[in-house]
Design a protein around this motif. Structure first.
Motif, short mmCIF file in Angstrom:
data_model
loop_
_atom_site.label_atom_id
_atom_site.label_comp_id
_atom_site.label_asym_id
_atom_site.label_seq_id
_atom_site.Cartn_x
_atom_site.Cartn_y
_atom_site.Cartn_z
N SER A 192 37.79 61.98 34.08
CA SER A 192 37.60 61.07 34.78
C SER A 192 37.31 61.68 36.16
O SER A 192 36.24 61.39 37.02
CB SER A 192 38.57 60.11 34.96
N SER A 231 39.45 54.49 33.16
CA SER A 231 38.91 54.76 34.44
C SER A 231 37.82 55.87 34.19
O SER A 231 37.01 56.13 34.80
CB SER A 231 40.08 55.78 35.05
N SER A 234 34.88 54.21 33.06
CA SER A 234 34.19 53.58 34.59
C SER A 234 33.45 54.67 35.46
O SER A 234 32.19 54.53 35.86
CB SER A 234 35.30 52.87 35.40
N LYS A 238 29.39 54.20 36.01
CA LYS A 238 28.89 53.66 37.40
C LYS A 238 27.84 54.29 37.89
O LYS A 238 27.27 53.79 38.93
CB LYS A 238 30.16 54.16 38.60
N ASN A 270 41.98 48.29 35.97
CA ASN A 270 40.93 49.10 35.46
C ASN A 270 39.89 48.54 34.49
O ASN A 270 38.77 49.07 34.54
CB ASN A 270 41.71 50.48 35.04
N ILE A 273 37.50 46.96 36.64
CA ILE A 273 36.49 47.81 37.29
C ILE A 273 35.36 48.47 36.31
O ILE A 273 34.11 48.32 36.56
CB ILE A 273 37.23 49.13 37.74
N LEU A 274 35.78 48.77 34.91
CA LEU A 274 34.87 49.00 33.92
C LEU A 274 33.56 48.14 33.89
O LEU A 274 32.51 48.32 33.76
CB LEU A 274 35.32 49.55 32.67
N GLU A 277 31.50 47.85 36.82
CA GLU A 277 30.59 49.04 36.89
C GLU A 277 29.52 48.88 35.93
O GLU A 277 28.34 49.53 36.45
CB GLU A 277 31.28 50.37 36.64
#
Length: 470
Positions: A192, A231, A234, A238, A270, A273-274, A277
């Motif tokens: 990550s 994470s 992601s 991104k 998380n 977030i994924l 993104e």
């Protein structure tokens, strides 16, 4: 002096060295002792013990130095200036697993403080030996080496590139396939940290075959491992559409949506977030998420949590809605607007309110039907109060009424501008100043049109108008 007496002298000396390093290592574990140790010149005393003939003395000395370096940047710099790092590199090739773990801990502790100190670790030749340690038979040595590589990589792209160039990534991908959960977690975390900096480094992680193995671990029962895996995915997704599509092709949907219902808040965040993104890149990726039930799952997630945990979900809805009228309508149909309205009222943090206002703007900006869907939730008075609140940040005020033609149009068609003209404010008051600021975003005739009594004034003009005679 007899042979026995001579032997006793050396035995006492060895015991004293062992006792000394053990005591220093123990004292270095407690913050209140650090300054005393530093003033006593402990680093210079530990340095020669790294080359001691007794392995336990060597590794305990390294452990003590690691604890000192971990405490603050000044001590880490002192260890670098005392030329201790090259000694550790030299000794790691020959020593046992305990020494390797202790030495890797020193590299990690020094690297964590700044890019400059991490560069010092690279410059002393530590990367090569740390990468070799990733192939060690002992899982603890692999884990300690991975930690150190992660603390080096996280600072910037140049340091991450150095780790990649040393050949670490394929070995880290092997580490995430090991049975030990702790090793999997650390290896995923390092991947990550490498992938986050730029598309080229993310591609290096992808090219090593990381995505399928990371995707398989989304269903892990271990919450901390799931967090690191989400994470890493992601940070890969991104950067661009191509990388996001590679992550999606690993069949992470719909399984990733189960993370949005996880009892662990970090897993929820998380996971959101994924999804965010991936959604931000293109209408096609957003449509895929909609088709898999992703919008509804994110809305449910937002409703079940508070604060920063719900922030990525709030932004994800805005990204989806921004792409097209149909995708914005999908958010509306899934009852995203009422939930965003609740977030706007509930959240105390300005940056979360700003993100919510932005997402509502992306939903409402397309057509009058979209604008109405936002207006009927009674969100406009809340937005107006936020705009006029003295404590609201400039960013929040900009998000509430940005200088964007579609957003300004939405504010008019949804009745917001008319409502502002109906407010009776004292001339020269702060309230009147805010109203003037909003009015200045529009042509004067539009403001007059929505002002109270304008229609009556127009009718009076009609009544008094004398058409010209032929």
């Amino acid at each position: 002096m007899s042979q026995r007496q001579v032997f006793n002298v050396f035995e006492q000396y060895q015991k004293a060295r062992v006792q000394f390093v053990q005591m220093v290592a123990e004292l270095a574990n407690k913050p209140q002792n650090i300054e005393i140790l530093q003033n006593a010149g402990v680093i210079s005393l530990l340095r020669p013990l790294l080359l001691d003939v007794v392995p336990s003395v060597q590794q305990t000395a390294a452990l003590a130095l690691g604890r000192l370096a971990n405490y603050n940047e000044d001590l880490a710099e002192a260890i670098v200036k005392d030329n201790i790092l090259p000694q550790l590199v030299y000794s790691m090739t020959e020593q046992n697993r305990f020494y390797k773990k202790a030495a890797a801990f020193v590299f990690r502790a020094v690297s964590k403080h700044s890019p400059q100190l991490a560069q010092a670790v690279v410059d002393c030749g530590a990367l090569g030996i740390l990468v070799i340690c990733l192939e060690d038979f002992d899982p603890g040595v692999k884990e300690a080496a991975a930690w150190a590589l992660g603390y080096i990589s996280r600072h910037n792209a140049e340091l991450s590139q150095a780790v990649v160039d040393e050949g670490a990534v394929p070995l880290l991908v092997l580490c995430i396939q090991e049975p030990e959960i702790a090793l999997k977690r650390v290896a995923a975390s390092v991947l990550s940290d490498i992938a986050k900096h730029c598309p080229e480094l993310a591609h290096a992680v992808v090219d090593a075959g990381a995505i399928p193995h990371l995707a398989q671990m989304i269903v892990s029962p271990n919450a901390k491992l799931k967090c690191q895996v989400l994470s890493a995915l992601s940070q890969i997704a991104k950067h661009c559409v191509d990388l996001a599509e590679m992550v999606v092709e690993a069949e992470i949907f719909p399984v990733v949506l189960t993370c949005l219902k996880d009892k662990d808040d970090d897993v929820k965040r998380n996971g959101s977030i994924l999804v965010r993104e991936i959604a931000k890149h293109s209408p096609e990726l957003s449509q895929l998420i909609v088709n898999r039930g992703g919008v509804a799952a994110v809305i449910d997630c937002i409703s079940s949590c508070k604060g920063s945990i719900r922030l990525p979900g709030i932004m994800m809805l805005g990204y989806v809605a921004a792409h097209s009228e149909n995708l914005a309508m999908a958010v509306i149909i899934s009852k995203g607007v009422p939930q965003l309205s609740i977030c706007l009222s509930e959240e105390p943090e300005d940056h979360i309110k700003a993100a919510t206002a932005w997402s509502l703007g992306q939903i409402g900006r397309h057509t009058s039907e979209h604008a109405k869907a936002v207006a009927v939730t009674n969100t406009l008075p809340v937005l107006l109060s936020l705009y006029m609140a003295a404590e609201s940040s400039e960013d929040l005020q900009v998000k509430v009424l940005p200088h964007d033609s579609k957003a300004r149009r939405f504010f008019v068609t949804s009745g917001g501008l008319k409502k502002i003209q109906q407010i009776k404010a004292e001339p020269g008051s702060l309230l009147q100043e805010y109203i003037n600021k909003i009015n200045n975003c529009y042509p004067e005739e539009i403001v007059r049109y929505y002002s109270p009594g304008f229609s009556d004034a127009l009718l009076q003009r009609v009544d008094s108008y004398q058409p010209p005679t032929n």
